[in-house]
Design an enzyme around this catalytic site. Structure first.
Site, short mmCIF file in Angstrom:
data_model
loop_
_atom_site.label_atom_id
_atom_site.label_comp_id
_atom_site.label_asym_id
_atom_site.label_seq_id
_atom_site.Cartn_x
_atom_site.Cartn_y
_atom_site.Cartn_z
CG HIS A 76 31.50 -59.99 5.30
ND1 HIS A 76 31.15 -60.83 4.27
CD2 HIS A 76 30.58 -60.22 6.29
CE1 HIS A 76 30.08 -61.53 4.62
NE2 HIS A 76 29.71 -61.18 5.83
CG ASP A 89 25.88 -62.91 5.19
OD1 ASP A 89 26.65 -62.02 5.59
OD2 ASP A 89 25.96 -64.09 5.55
CD GLU A 110 31.77 -62.94 8.25
OE1 GLU A 110 31.30 -63.11 9.39
OE2 GLU A 110 31.29 -63.47 7.22
CD GLU A 111 29.73 -65.34 5.06
OE1 GLU A 111 29.74 -66.18 5.99
OE2 GLU A 111 28.80 -64.54 4.91
CG ASP A 165 27.65 -59.71 8.71
OD1 ASP A 165 26.80 -60.05 7.86
OD2 ASP A 165 28.65 -60.42 8.97
CG ASP A 213 33.80 -62.98 2.39
OD1 ASP A 213 33.64 -61.96 3.09
OD2 ASP A 213 33.96 -64.12 2.88
CG HIS A 249 25.60 -68.77 4.84
ND1 HIS A 249 26.38 -69.13 5.92
CD2 HIS A 249 25.81 -67.47 4.63
CE1 HIS A 249 27.02 -68.05 6.36
NE2 HIS A 249 26.69 -67.03 5.59
#
Length: 486
Positions: A78, A117, A147-148, A171, A80, A460
């Site tokens: 992904h 990520d 995705e996030e 991922d 984002d 994150h």
């Protein structure tokens, strides 16, 4: 575009593209720039490219000599990233490039998330697509958006744009672990209308506060046995019903339905002569909880306080009774364990948020399962409970599971190649959380899938970093796997 901070790292092509990616702002919902960058890359290399309305990008490359008739492989990641920065860091995620730094074997962004990520998936795919000397079957590189924040890109994907039926998702975040299953999920809301009553006699307001619980992710950490503040509050209030006469005024707990709630508050109104009795009963729960949760939540504590506020209205006895019944009876925690993958939570539900508004009390739960029928069974339990109590139940944000496939051919290739390269067997894992593979399984039907990736840490968060050597090892692993698919 690139500042060449990573020019001496190997594999050169992977880190060259990764650095370019980090110069483009790409938080969830802001993927136009990175999506256009991928399209431009494809056109520069004379590759077929599709960019859909959701800004998903699919880049197609034929197989190399000898692989023309091999099955098509979908390489997926992904675009984002999660935008987080340290307090005091000056960085505008809408326009500023990331500031990269290398510390030993680790690559960081200074003061912000790195976006490995899932920028590393794009970098791997681009390095392969640009290569002229790597043997590989036909490839469809699929890079999704959002995705996030909700997987809306994967949800919007037109399955007619993808021909491959073998998907390699890049991922995952631990080298040597192959992800083969994930949970599906659904959000369930039960709502209880409030019947308010005027307070006609002198009542004393008391607040019960539950504090000191650790909480955690309702999927990834549900197996740790941590206390759920909403469920515990239900036990306390139910116990009080047989000992003290009270009416509720408010009931609130938790912040997000996908997080195990750490705190809960209940405001009760009692007669003056019952104040000390209520305080004693509620306080006695400290000993109970510290015994039950001594390993998982040793700091749990129940606080009881008489409030100085005066209240004009309170829940009726009927509403108070139903509010406590729901809090006590709504299922929460692990429901079933997998018999195929040791230690995997197969299904669970988490009463994450309870809120009192002007007209109703809402009970929000996140329900997960790696088996669709078990998820449906849990939803039916909610609906039946709501029917019995006489309240409403609604579901939303339903996303599918990715069930373990004992006969997966791509898993066997990954296992064999890893053994040949390292002398060790990879670890086969599943997670009790959602990934895009679940959506692809529902959207494409027969799709043989696996997920892998290099070592990432503290994703994150502003401390996110990736191992440089692991990135190289997993790149060589991917190349070796693709070489085996004919």
């Amino acid at each position: 575009m690139s500042n060449n901070v990573l020019k001496n790292l190997k594999p050169y092509e992977v880190f060259k593209y990764f650095e370019e990616i980090t110069q483009i702002p790409r938080g969830s919902g802001n993927e136009k720039g990175i999506s256009d960058y991928l399209v431009a890359f494809a056109k520069e290399h004379n590759l077929e490219v599709i960019q859909d309305e959701a800004l998903n990008v699919i880049i197609k490359k034929p197989g190399t000599a000898g692989y023309e008739g091999a099955p098509t492989i979908v390489l997926q990641g992904h675009m984002d990233m999660v935008n987080e920065k340290n307090q005091g860091t000056e960085h505008d995620f809408d326009k500023d490039p990331l500031k990269l730094r290398v510390e030993g074997d680790m690559l960081y962004a200074t003061g912000t998330t790195l976006g490995a990520d899932n920028g590393i998936a794009m970098a791997y795919a681009m390095a392969l697509l640009a290569s002229k000397d790597i043997a590989h079957p036909p490839v469809e590189a699929l890079m999704t958006t959002d995705e996030e924040a909700g997987m809306s890109g994967a949800m919007a994907l037109n399955p007619e744009h993808i021909n491959g039926r073998i998907l390699i998702n890049i991922d995952s975040e631990e080298e040597g672990k192959l992800l083969v299953s994930c949970a599906g999920g659904v959000r369930v809301s039960v709502t209880l209308p409030i019947k308010w009553e005027d307070i006609k006699e002198d009542k004393t307001p008391i607040v019960i506060r539950l504090r000191g619980l650790k909480g955690g992710h309702s999927g990834m950490e549900i197996h740790k046995g941590r206390g759920n503040s909403n469920k515990i509050m239900g036990r306390i209030l139910y116990d009080l019903q047989d000992r003290v006469s009270y009416n509720l005024c408010s009931l609130n707990g938790g912040a997000k339905n996908n997080a195990i709630p750490r705190e809960a508050d209940a405001v009760l109104l009692v007669n003056k002569e019952d104040v000390e009795g209520l305080k004693a009963v509620a306080s006695s729960w400290n000993e109970v909880l510290k015994n039950e949760l001594k390993a998982s939540d040793p700091d749990v504590n129940v606080q009881v306080e008489v409030l100085p506020d005066r209240y004009n209205k309170m829940f009726s006895k009927e509403t108070t009774k139903k509010a406590v019944q729901l809090l006590y009876l709504i299922p929460s925690g692990i429901q079933t364990m997998s018999m195929e993958i040791a230690g995997l939570v197969q299904s669970s539900t988490n009463l994450g948020v309870v809120t009192t508004s002007k007209d109703m009390i809402t009970y929000d739960s996140a329900t997960r399962s790696s088996v669709k029928t078990l998820k449906e069974d849990l939803v039916n339990q909610f609906k039946l409970l709501a029917e019995v109590v006489g309240v409403e139940c609604e579901t939303r944000a339903d996303y599918p599971d990715w069930q373990y496939d004992a006969d997966s051919k791509i898993r066997r290739v990954f296992e064999r190649v890893y053994k040949e390269m390292t002398g060790n067997d990879p670890e086969i894992v599943a997670i009790h959380a959602g990934v895009e593979c679940g959506l692809f399984k529902e959207k494409f039907g027969e799709m043989d899938m696996i997920s892998f990736g290099p070592n990432l840490y503290d994703v994150h968060t502003p401390d996110e970093h990736i191992s440089i050597s692991s990135t190289e090892r997993m790149w060589n692993y991917l190349i070796a796997v693709l070489k085996e698919i004919k």
